[in-house]
Design a protein around this motif. Structure first.
Motif, PDB file in Angstrom:
ATOM      1  N   CYS A 178      -4.042   1.719 -12.488  1.00 14.25           N
ATOM      2  CA  CYS A 178      -2.563   2.278 -12.170  1.00 14.25           C
ATOM      3  C   CYS A 178      -2.383   2.671 -10.792  1.00 14.25           C
ATOM      4  O   CYS A 178      -1.422   2.595 -10.178  1.00 14.25           O
ATOM      5  CB  CYS A 178      -2.273   3.115 -13.311  1.00 14.25           C
ATOM      6  SG  CYS A 178      -2.013   2.431 -14.846  1.00 14.25           S
ATOM      7  N   VAL A 179      -3.407   3.318 -10.418  1.00  8.45           N
ATOM      8  CA  VAL A 179      -3.309   3.833  -8.935  1.00  8.45           C
ATOM      9  C   VAL A 179      -3.328   2.770  -7.933  1.00  8.45           C
ATOM     10  O   VAL A 179      -2.608   2.731  -6.942  1.00  8.45           O
ATOM     11  CB  VAL A 179      -4.673   4.858  -8.882  1.00  8.45           C
ATOM     12  CG1 VAL A 179      -4.594   5.340  -7.200  1.00  8.45           C
ATOM     13  CG2 VAL A 179      -4.594   6.152  -9.595  1.00  8.45           C
ATOM     14  N   THR A 180      -4.157   1.664  -8.218  1.00 12.39           N
ATOM     15  CA  THR A 180      -4.236   0.747  -7.250  1.00 12.39           C
ATOM     16  C   THR A 180      -2.835  -0.122  -7.196  1.00 12.39           C
ATOM     17  O   THR A 180      -2.471  -0.478  -6.110  1.00 12.39           O
ATOM     18  CB  THR A 180      -5.265  -0.195  -7.558  1.00 12.39           C
ATOM     19  OG1 THR A 180      -6.403   0.486  -7.828  1.00 12.39           O
ATOM     20  CG2 THR A 180      -5.550  -1.424  -6.474  1.00 12.39           C
ATOM     21  N   GLU A 181      -2.363  -0.623  -8.518  1.00 13.42           N
ATOM     22  CA  GLU A 181      -1.279  -1.101  -8.722  1.00 13.42           C
ATOM     23  C   GLU A 181      -0.021  -0.647  -8.296  1.00 13.42           C
ATOM     24  O   GLU A 181       0.875  -1.234  -7.574  1.00 13.42           O
ATOM     25  CB  GLU A 181      -1.188  -1.721 -10.208  1.00 13.42           C
ATOM     26  CG  GLU A 181      -2.544  -2.800 -10.376  1.00 13.42           C
ATOM     27  CD  GLU A 181      -2.563  -3.337 -11.753  1.00 13.42           C
ATOM     28  OE1 GLU A 181      -1.418  -3.188 -12.350  1.00 13.42           O
ATOM     29  OE2 GLU A 181      -3.397  -4.167 -12.169  1.00 13.42           O
ATOM     30  N   LEU A 182       0.371   0.703  -8.855  1.00 11.30           N
ATOM     31  CA  LEU A 182       1.539   1.086  -8.792  1.00 11.30           C
ATOM     32  C   LEU A 182       2.010   2.498  -8.218  1.00 11.30           C
ATOM     33  O   LEU A 182       2.974   2.790  -7.762  1.00 11.30           O
ATOM     34  CB  LEU A 182       2.249   1.422 -10.444  1.00 11.30           C
ATOM     35  CG  LEU A 182       2.210   0.023 -11.106  1.00 11.30           C
ATOM     36  CD1 LEU A 182       2.550   0.458 -12.573  1.00 11.30           C
ATOM     37  CD2 LEU A 182       3.303  -0.943 -10.746  1.00 11.30           C
ATOM     38  N   HIS A 183       0.654   3.284  -8.015  1.00  7.33           N
ATOM     39  CA  HIS A 183       0.670   4.683  -7.571  1.00  7.33           C
ATOM     40  C   HIS A 183      -0.126   4.689  -6.386  1.00  7.33           C
ATOM     41  O   HIS A 183      -0.619   5.804  -5.992  1.00  7.33           O
ATOM     42  CB  HIS A 183       0.281   5.558  -8.700  1.00  7.33           C
ATOM     43  CG  HIS A 183       1.059   5.604  -9.870  1.00  7.33           C
ATOM     44  ND1 HIS A 183       2.288   6.167 -10.046  1.00  7.33           N
ATOM     45  CD2 HIS A 183       0.816   4.585 -10.913  1.00  7.33           C
ATOM     46  CE1 HIS A 183       2.470   5.873 -11.269  1.00  7.33           C
ATOM     47  NE2 HIS A 183       1.937   5.021 -11.799  1.00  7.33           N
ATOM     48  N   GLU A 184      -0.047   3.803  -5.395  1.00  4.11           N
ATOM     49  CA  GLU A 184      -1.071   3.798  -4.295  1.00  4.11           C
ATOM     50  C   GLU A 184      -0.491   4.779  -3.321  1.00  4.11           C
ATOM     51  O   GLU A 184      -1.345   5.522  -2.721  1.00  4.11           O
ATOM     52  CB  GLU A 184      -1.220   2.603  -3.652  1.00  4.11           C
ATOM     53  CG  GLU A 184      -2.379   2.605  -2.441  1.00  4.11           C
ATOM     54  CD  GLU A 184      -2.543   1.003  -1.880  1.00  4.11           C
ATOM     55  OE1 GLU A 184      -3.373   1.056  -0.885  1.00  4.11           O
ATOM     56  OE2 GLU A 184      -1.880   0.176  -2.441  1.00  4.11           O
ATOM     57  N   LYS A 185       0.931   5.055  -3.099  1.00  2.09           N
ATOM     58  CA  LYS A 185       1.506   5.871  -2.125  1.00  2.09           C
ATOM     59  C   LYS A 185       2.050   7.192  -2.731  1.00  2.09           C
ATOM     60  O   LYS A 185       2.311   8.222  -2.291  1.00  2.09           O
ATOM     61  CB  LYS A 185       2.744   5.277  -1.471  1.00  2.09           C
ATOM     62  CG  LYS A 185       2.327   3.856  -0.743  1.00  2.09           C
ATOM     63  CD  LYS A 185       3.534   3.366  -0.070  1.00  2.09           C
ATOM     64  CE  LYS A 185       3.341   1.984   0.709  1.00  2.09           C
ATOM     65  NZ  LYS A 185       4.486   1.509   1.427  1.00  2.09           N
ATOM     66  N   CYS A 186       1.764   7.502  -4.068  1.00  9.70           N
ATOM     67  CA  CYS A 186       2.012   8.676  -4.671  1.00  9.70           C
ATOM     68  C   CYS A 186       1.005   9.827  -4.502  1.00  9.70           C
ATOM     69  O   CYS A 186       0.079   9.513  -4.086  1.00  9.70           O
ATOM     70  CB  CYS A 186       2.233   8.518  -6.212  1.00  9.70           C
ATOM     71  SG  CYS A 186       3.629   7.300  -6.579  1.00  9.70           S
ATOM     72  N   VAL A 187       1.324  11.014  -4.639  1.00  9.56           N
ATOM     73  CA  VAL A 187       0.538  11.946  -4.712  1.00  9.56           C
ATOM     74  C   VAL A 187      -0.267  12.171  -6.132  1.00  9.56           C
ATOM     75  O   VAL A 187       0.583  12.508  -6.988  1.00  9.56           O
ATOM     76  CB  VAL A 187       1.012  13.316  -4.039  1.00  9.56           C
ATOM     77  CG1 VAL A 187       0.130  14.508  -4.229  1.00  9.56           C
ATOM     78  CG2 VAL A 187       1.781  13.233  -2.662  1.00  9.56           C
TER      79      VAL A 187
END
Length: 598
Positions: free
Chosen positions: A135-144
């Motif tokens: 999920c980090v790679t696909e949707l939340h790469e720019k999130c904190v």
């Protein structure tokens, strides 16, 4: 122990200060305080003032075009609180159906990402959700986002700190409990001894009263004097009989109060009243001297009174309306700790021309200088904080001084109905002479071109710069049913100071520091033998005791925090500003001291 720890943590750290319940979806304000989201919505809707934190009153920046509910929903969640609450609930076997703060599911119930079939490893701060590595790679790469293990470690660290704090408090409470038990045993022993003494004295009083009444009745039947002497004797006998009957009824009332008294203060109060009645029972029978009537029992009564004083260790205050009760220090439950304060003291001496005798009756601390009043030599002197005399102004018997505005001062006169207002900048000069309706000695600044002044006639007034009395404060002390047994002393306020919504006054006759409201109701008073003057700082009151060569500190509740804050020779006038205190010595000394608190 675990249940008590959980309850203590929930009450002290996991409770919303608005609804007093466990946090539900806590949102954090910009000041750092957190509240339930629904509590914030209801609080900001109900208040008519600008949006501010309910705890620290810091204003919040809510856009005018945004509704309160929408703005509150954009506030960040307090993730640390959510983690601690979930950790507490996870270890509680009695709670199986707890709801969390995001969608009704706790963080620990979600274990596997349904989309990628992987364990959750991170928590996204922007979306407030737990995610896996895919999920980090696909949707939340720019999130904190942060690792879940790191958040758990932080929560455990906070819980450990809370646990250690609770353990220290439990230890401290155990020590206090042991001290209380020891003091209770001492109090019970002292109480039993005093009750035995008073019970014995009660029996003696009844015997003495019956003997005296019998003697009076016998003498009444045997009176065979001329008509004039007969009327005089009968009148005197009637008066003494009423006194004795009243005394007997008072003794019975005291006995009833002793039987129901279970607290220390009640026992001390009854002892106080008993001694007062005994002191007033020494009736003078000199009017019967010519008729050879003997009252040997009166000597026995006076002897018993002295035994009561020695056995009960009782001391009587001369104040009618506010009786202080004193007994052995072993009756106190917990001794207060002394708060020590570091300071630096410098000593100076006023040496101008050839004057030897001086009387430094007043002192006022300004921003970069101070004003000293020399009453004996009729001077008002402007001094630097390094002890140098810059200027002086001649006045007729000046007494006390206070600040007036930014650069002005006001001075009372010893023998005239007059107040002098002076400018200190650029030079020390008389600006205005105000004629007053009364003779005032004490003076302090009341703000807005007003002064709080005290008069030898026991009055405290608020006057304007033109001398007009704007308001008078009359002390309304509480009445006492035994006030007739004491002699009331005069009260002369030597100085009064306005503090917040109260007036603090120093009584030079009663040697008492009194705090009252503007209606004259006394809030508290403290007996301070030898008090000469006082000054109010930002957090404490400083009192000079000239006779005992010391300065003590009190709180604004009247509690003494340091009985020997300063030791110096005959301290007299005092003033304070910020961390600086200035004190003069009593006449004929020409010395004054500057103290810097650290």
């Amino acid at each position: 122990m675990a249940a008590r720890l959980k309850r203590s943590i929930e009450e002290d750290y996991l409770t919303c200060s608005i609804c007093f319940n466990i946090f539900t979806d806590p949102r954090q304000l910009s000041c750092g305080h957190s509240y339930c989201i629904q509590c914030l919505v209801e609080y900001f809707k109900s208040t008519t003032a600008s949006q501010a934190c309910p705890t620290c009153r810091q204003k919040m920046n809510c856009p005018k075009s945004t509704q309160i509910q929408t703005w509150i929903q954009t506030l960040p969640q307090d993730l640390l609180l959510i983690g601690i609450i979930n950790a507490v609930k996870k270890n509680d076997p009695d709670q199986d159906n707890d709801e969390a703060f995001n969608g009704g599911n706790t963080l620990q119930e979600k274990t596997v990402c349904v989309k990628h079939i992987k364990c959750f490893e991170y928590f996204c701060t922007d979306h407030q959700d737990i995610i896996c590595s895919e999920c980090v790679t696909e949707l939340h790469e720019k999130c904190v986002y942060s690792p879940i293990s790191e958040l758990q470690l932080k929560a455990l660290s906070e819980l450990n700190k809370i646990d250690s704090h609770i353990v220290r408090n439990l230890k401290y409470m155990s020590e206090i409990e042991q001290k209380g038990i020891l003091n209770l045993v001492s109090y019970q022993k002292k109480k039993d001894e005093t009750l035995v003494i008073l019970s014995s004295l009660r029996k003696q009083f009844e015997t003495f009263s019956s003997l005296i009444l019998t003697d009076i009745k016998t003498k009444e039947t045997n009176l065979n004097w001329p008509e004039v002497n007969m009327k005089s004797a009968l009148k005197a006998i009637g008066i003494h009989r009423s006194h004795l009957e009243q005394f007997r009824s008072d003794v019975v009332a005291i006995t009833q109060e002793i039987n129901v008294a279970k607290k220390q203060k009640a026992v001390l109060e009854i002892q106080k009243i008993a001694v007062s009645l005994l002191n007033n029972a020494g009736i003078n029978y000199s009017c019967f001297r010519d008729y050879k009537i003997s009252f040997e029992s009166n000597d026995m009564l006076i002897s018993s009174i002295s035994k009561v004083k020695e056995a009960a260790n009782i001391e009587i205050s001369s104040d009618v309306d506010n009786i202080d009760y004193h007994a052995d220090e072993t009756l106190s439950v917990i001794e207060p700790e002394t708060a020590f304060m570091m300071y630096r003291k410098r000593e100076f001496s006023v040496n101008i021309e050839k004057h030897i005798y001086r009387s430094l009756s007043g002192i006022c601390l300004l921003y970069s200088s101070l004003i000293i009043i020399d009453q004996y030599n009729n001077f008002a002197m402007k001094m630097t904080l390094d002890g140098e005399c810059v200027e002086k102004c001649s006045l007729k018997e000046p007494y006390q001084v206070c600040s007036s505005g930014n650069t002005g001062i006001a001075i009372t006169c010893w023998d005239k109905n007059m107040i002098c207002i002076l400018d200190t900048e650029p030079i020390l000069s008389i600006k205005q002479v105000v004629k007053t309706e009364k003779h005032y000695l004490g003076i302090s600044d009341a703000g807005r071109d007003r002064f709080l002044v005290t008069s030898p006639d026991s009055s405290i007034d608020v006057i304007s710069t033109s001398g007009e009395i704007l308001f008078s404060i009359n002390s309304r002390k509480q009445s006492n049913i035994f006030s007739s047994l004491f002699r009331k002393s005069a009260s002369v306020p030597v100085k009064a100071v306005l503090k917040d919504e109260t007036v603090i006054m120093c009584d030079s006759i009663q040697k008492t520091l009194v705090c009252m409201d503007f209606a004259g109701r006394i809030l508290w008073q403290r007996k301070i033998p030898g008090i000469s003057n006082f000054a109010c700082g930002a957090e404490e009151i400083y009192c000079t005791l000239s006779c005992s060569n010391r300065v003590l500190r009190l709180t604004f509740d009247g509690n003494i925090t340091d009985n020997t804050f300063l030791n110096m020779r005959h301290p007299w006038a005092i003033d304070t500003q910020g961390q600086t205190i200035v004190i003069t010595e009593d006449s004929p000394s020409a010395k004054y001291h500057i103290i810097k608190l650290e």
